[in-house]
Write a protein that holds these residues in place. Structure first.
Motif, mmCIF file in Angstrom:
data_model
loop_
_atom_site.group_PDB
_atom_site.id
_atom_site.type_symbol
_atom_site.label_atom_id
_atom_site.label_comp_id
_atom_site.label_asym_id
_atom_site.label_seq_id
_atom_site.Cartn_x
_atom_site.Cartn_y
_atom_site.Cartn_z
ATOM 1 N N GLY A 105 0.775 -1.230 0.000
ATOM 2 C CA GLY A 105 0.000 0.000 0.000
ATOM 3 C C GLY A 105 0.805 1.277 0.000
ATOM 4 N N ASP A 106 2.092 1.202 -0.319
ATOM 5 C CA ASP A 106 2.916 2.411 -0.280
ATOM 6 C C ASP A 106 2.407 3.497 -1.226
ATOM 7 O OD1 ASP A 106 4.486 1.282 1.621
ATOM 8 O OD2 ASP A 106 6.258 1.006 0.362
ATOM 9 N N GLY A 107 1.813 3.082 -2.324
ATOM 10 C CA GLY A 107 1.315 4.062 -3.281
ATOM 11 C C GLY A 107 0.093 4.822 -2.808
ATOM 12 N N TYR A 108 -0.460 4.426 -1.664
ATOM 13 C CA TYR A 108 -1.673 5.078 -1.146
ATOM 14 C C TYR A 108 -1.416 5.895 0.114
ATOM 15 C CZ TYR A 108 -3.689 1.496 -4.171
ATOM 16 O OH TYR A 108 -3.993 0.702 -5.240
ATOM 17 N N ILE A 109 -0.159 5.983 0.544
ATOM 18 C CA ILE A 109 0.117 6.603 1.845
ATOM 19 C C ILE A 109 -0.291 8.072 1.865
ATOM 20 C CG2 ILE A 109 1.915 7.263 3.474
ATOM 21 C CD1 ILE A 109 3.397 4.701 2.722
ATOM 22 N N VAL A 115 -6.834 13.925 6.529
ATOM 23 C CA VAL A 115 -7.841 12.945 6.138
ATOM 24 C C VAL A 115 -8.765 13.481 5.054
ATOM 25 C CG1 VAL A 115 -9.407 13.620 8.015
ATOM 26 C CG2 VAL A 115 -9.580 11.331 7.013
ATOM 27 N N TRP A 116 -9.028 14.786 5.057
ATOM 28 C CA TRP A 116 -9.921 15.342 4.034
ATOM 29 C C TRP A 116 -9.236 15.579 2.692
ATOM 30 C CZ3 TRP A 116 -8.890 17.705 8.738
ATOM 31 C CH2 TRP A 116 -7.953 18.745 8.718
ATOM 32 N N ASP A 117 -7.889 15.586 2.698
ATOM 33 C CA ASP A 117 -7.152 15.757 1.449
ATOM 34 C C ASP A 117 -6.755 14.422 0.823
ATOM 35 O OD1 ASP A 117 -7.151 18.566 1.425
ATOM 36 O OD2 ASP A 117 -5.474 18.634 2.842
ATOM 37 N N LEU A 118 -6.517 13.437 1.664
ATOM 38 C CA LEU A 118 -6.158 12.114 1.158
ATOM 39 C C LEU A 118 -7.358 11.520 0.419
ATOM 40 C CD1 LEU A 118 -4.010 9.766 1.241
ATOM 41 C CD2 LEU A 118 -5.252 8.914 3.243
ATOM 42 N N PRO A 119 -7.186 11.088 -0.828
ATOM 43 C CA PRO A 119 -8.321 10.482 -1.541
ATOM 44 C C PRO A 119 -8.940 9.353 -0.712
ATOM 45 C CG PRO A 119 -6.515 10.855 -3.054
ATOM 46 C CD PRO A 119 -5.979 11.160 -1.681
ATOM 47 N N GLU A 121 -10.551 6.740 -1.447
ATOM 48 C CA GLU A 121 -10.283 5.388 -1.909
ATOM 49 C C GLU A 121 -8.878 4.933 -1.524
ATOM 50 O OE1 GLU A 121 -9.715 8.144 -5.550
ATOM 51 O OE2 GLU A 121 -11.011 7.977 -3.779
ATOM 52 N N HIS A 122 -7.945 5.869 -1.372
ATOM 53 C CA HIS A 122 -6.597 5.505 -0.952
ATOM 54 C C HIS A 122 -6.569 5.125 0.527
ATOM 55 C CE1 HIS A 122 -4.315 7.740 -4.415
ATOM 56 N NE2 HIS A 122 -5.260 6.916 -4.850
ATOM 57 N N ALA A 123 -7.262 5.891 1.345
ATOM 58 C CA ALA A 123 -7.325 5.568 2.773
ATOM 59 C C ALA A 123 -7.966 4.203 2.995
ATOM 60 C CB ALA A 123 -8.096 6.647 3.523
ATOM 61 N N LEU A 124 -9.070 3.966 2.311
ATOM 62 C CA LEU A 124 -9.795 2.706 2.502
ATOM 63 C C LEU A 124 -9.024 1.523 1.917
ATOM 64 C CD1 LEU A 124 -13.464 3.843 1.822
ATOM 65 C CD2 LEU A 124 -12.284 3.581 4.017
ATOM 66 N N ARG A 125 -8.294 1.751 0.838
ATOM 67 C CA ARG A 125 -7.490 0.666 0.267
ATOM 68 C C ARG A 125 -6.374 0.272 1.217
ATOM 69 N NH1 ARG A 125 -8.012 -3.700 -2.907
ATOM 70 N NH2 ARG A 125 -6.086 -4.197 -4.040
ATOM 71 N N SER A 126 -5.778 1.254 1.892
ATOM 72 C CA SER A 126 -4.752 0.950 2.888
ATOM 73 C C SER A 126 -5.309 0.072 4.002
ATOM 74 C CB SER A 126 -4.195 2.253 3.483
ATOM 75 O OG SER A 126 -3.502 3.007 2.516
ATOM 76 N N ILE A 127 -6.515 0.384 4.440
ATOM 77 C CA ILE A 127 -7.154 -0.419 5.488
ATOM 78 C C ILE A 127 -7.408 -1.840 4.990
ATOM 79 C CG2 ILE A 127 -9.211 -0.655 6.924
ATOM 80 C CD1 ILE A 127 -7.294 1.633 7.708
ATOM 81 N N ARG A 128 -7.868 -1.946 3.769
ATOM 82 C CA ARG A 128 -8.132 -3.270 3.197
ATOM 83 C C ARG A 128 -6.855 -4.110 3.138
ATOM 84 N NH1 ARG A 128 -11.858 -6.479 1.938
ATOM 85 N NH2 ARG A 128 -11.692 -6.579 -0.337
ATOM 86 N N LEU A 129 -5.758 -3.487 2.683
ATOM 87 C CA LEU A 129 -4.503 -4.215 2.533
ATOM 88 C C LEU A 129 -3.863 -4.540 3.876
ATOM 89 C CD1 LEU A 129 -3.071 -2.119 -0.431
ATOM 90 C CD2 LEU A 129 -3.659 -4.547 -0.542
ATOM 91 N N GLY A 130 -3.928 -3.593 4.803
ATOM 92 C CA GLY A 130 -3.223 -3.763 6.064
ATOM 93 C C GLY A 130 -3.998 -4.443 7.165
ATOM 94 N N ILE A 131 -5.327 -4.494 7.034
ATOM 95 C CA ILE A 131 -6.151 -5.106 8.082
ATOM 96 C C ILE A 131 -6.988 -6.253 7.529
ATOM 97 C CG2 ILE A 131 -7.956 -4.726 9.795
ATOM 98 C CD1 ILE A 131 -7.002 -1.845 10.050
ATOM 99 N N GLY A 170 3.674 12.915 9.568
ATOM 100 C CA GLY A 170 4.268 12.783 8.245
ATOM 101 C C GLY A 170 3.670 11.662 7.430
ATOM 102 N N THR A 171 2.837 10.809 8.079
ATOM 103 C CA THR A 171 2.153 9.751 7.326
ATOM 104 C C THR A 171 0.724 10.220 7.048
ATOM 105 O OG1 THR A 171 1.453 8.546 9.342
ATOM 106 C CG2 THR A 171 3.598 7.996 8.401
ATOM 107 N N SER A 172 -0.229 9.337 7.119
ATOM 108 C CA SER A 172 -1.630 9.700 6.913
ATOM 109 C C SER A 172 -2.494 8.679 7.633
ATOM 110 C CB SER A 172 -1.979 9.714 5.418
ATOM 111 O OG SER A 172 -1.867 8.399 4.886
#
Length: 305
Positions: A105-109, A115-119, A121-131, A170-172
């Motif tokens: 998920g590095d491409g979605y960090i 939180v309001w600027d991060l797309p 779908e990127h936030a939710l994809r990170s959750i899907r991949l990491g959890i 520095g992350t998201s």
């Protein structure tokens, strides 16, 4: 090649590259039969878009004197993971070591994005991949781990439990929640596995010289110190082999249950098991990050590797 793990069956989920690839190699080097799974195989590339493949990991295992099998699996697809578990059961009848290194998920960090600027779908994809992918994997594969006493489950993460107890500036939100969740996941697994004599831990490398990180700095493993001109604190970095040796040493330890439910790191285990990185040093990455890098001190690994 040592053979402490001879006769053991291991599975490294997400073993295509980075820490998980090195762990698969070190487990094979010590005698375990290693299943390597991931989404990038042959002509099929995952969204990560990098060239490393599960077959490439298998080649490294073989070069190290080990044996294994590479199986293309998307661990977000329950039916694919169910089929994987059935294949391991059919071929081996057991699973002694499960390493869950799924990420990609590095491409979605979205480094530093609110939180309001991060797309979304990127936030939710990170959750899907990491959890989600980790829970799906545990659901289907842990029944094989508990079939025999003494199994080991390793949930790979980024950061110690103490370090991740506060927000990683520095992350998201997607990256932070996905990685911090590993500490809770392993505690839940530890509770469920304890009656079956199995051990569950989370594991983090330090500042990893992964393929992507080396490429980012325009260096190789042979000349990685050239990156210090751009990032002096890279002096504390470690090769993937370091965390690979950490997990392999843990798997070979008959008293590993003393770590049950904890989050461990490569520098910590190097002191306990007395193994070195490929350059003969023992980098203590997370202690360095807190005591030197975040304290605003000049880059100096003295006393930390």
């Amino acid at each position: 090649m040592s053979n402490e793990l001879s006769g053991k069956v291991a599975l490294v989920a997400g073993g295509t590259r980075g820490a998980s690839r090195a762990i698969a190699v070190e487990l094979g080097r010590r005698g375990a039969f290693v299943y390597v799974t991931g989404r990038t195989s042959g002509e099929h590339r995952s969204e990560v878009g990098r060239p490393e493949t599960i077959e490439g990991t298998l080649e490294r295992i073989t070069d190290a004197g080990g044996k294994g099998a590479a199986i293309r699996v998307d661990h977000l697809d329950p039916e694919q993971v169910r089929a994987l578990a059935e294949r391991v059961d059919r071929e081996q009848g057991r699973l002694d070591i499960l390493v869950d290194g799924i990420w990609g998920g590095d491409g979605y960090i979205g480094w530093g994005e609110a939180v309001w600027d991060l797309p979304l779908e990127h936030a939710l994809r990170s959750i899907r991949l990491g959890i989600d992918a980790h829970i799906i994997t545990s659901h289907f594969l842990l029944p094989l781990v508990i079939r025999n006493q003494g199994g080991l489950v390793v949930e790979m993460t980024d950061g110690t439990e103490e370090y991740n107890s506060r927000f990683r500036e520095g992350t998201s939100i997607g990256f932070y929640v996905a990685k911090a969740a590993s500490h809770s996941i392993v505690k839940a697994e530890a509770h469920d596995l304890a009656p079956h004599g199995a051990t569950a831990v989370a594991m983090t490398p330090g500042w990893l010289r992964s393929e992507a990180m080396l490429e980012h700095y325009g260096v190789t493993e042979e000349n990685w110190r050239d990156a210090l001109a751009k990032e002096p604190h890279f002096c504390i970095s470690e090769s993937p082999a370091f965390v690979g040796r950490a997990v392999a040493s843990l798997a070979a330890d008959p008293e590993r249950h003393r770590f049950h439910g904890q989050t461990l790191n490569s520098g910590q285990l190097a002191k306990i098991y007395e193994f070195d990185d490929v350059d003969g040093s023992r980098p203590d990455g997370w202690r360095y990050v807190v005591e030197v890098q975040e304290a605003g001190k000049p880059a100096d690994p003295t006393g930390y590797r």
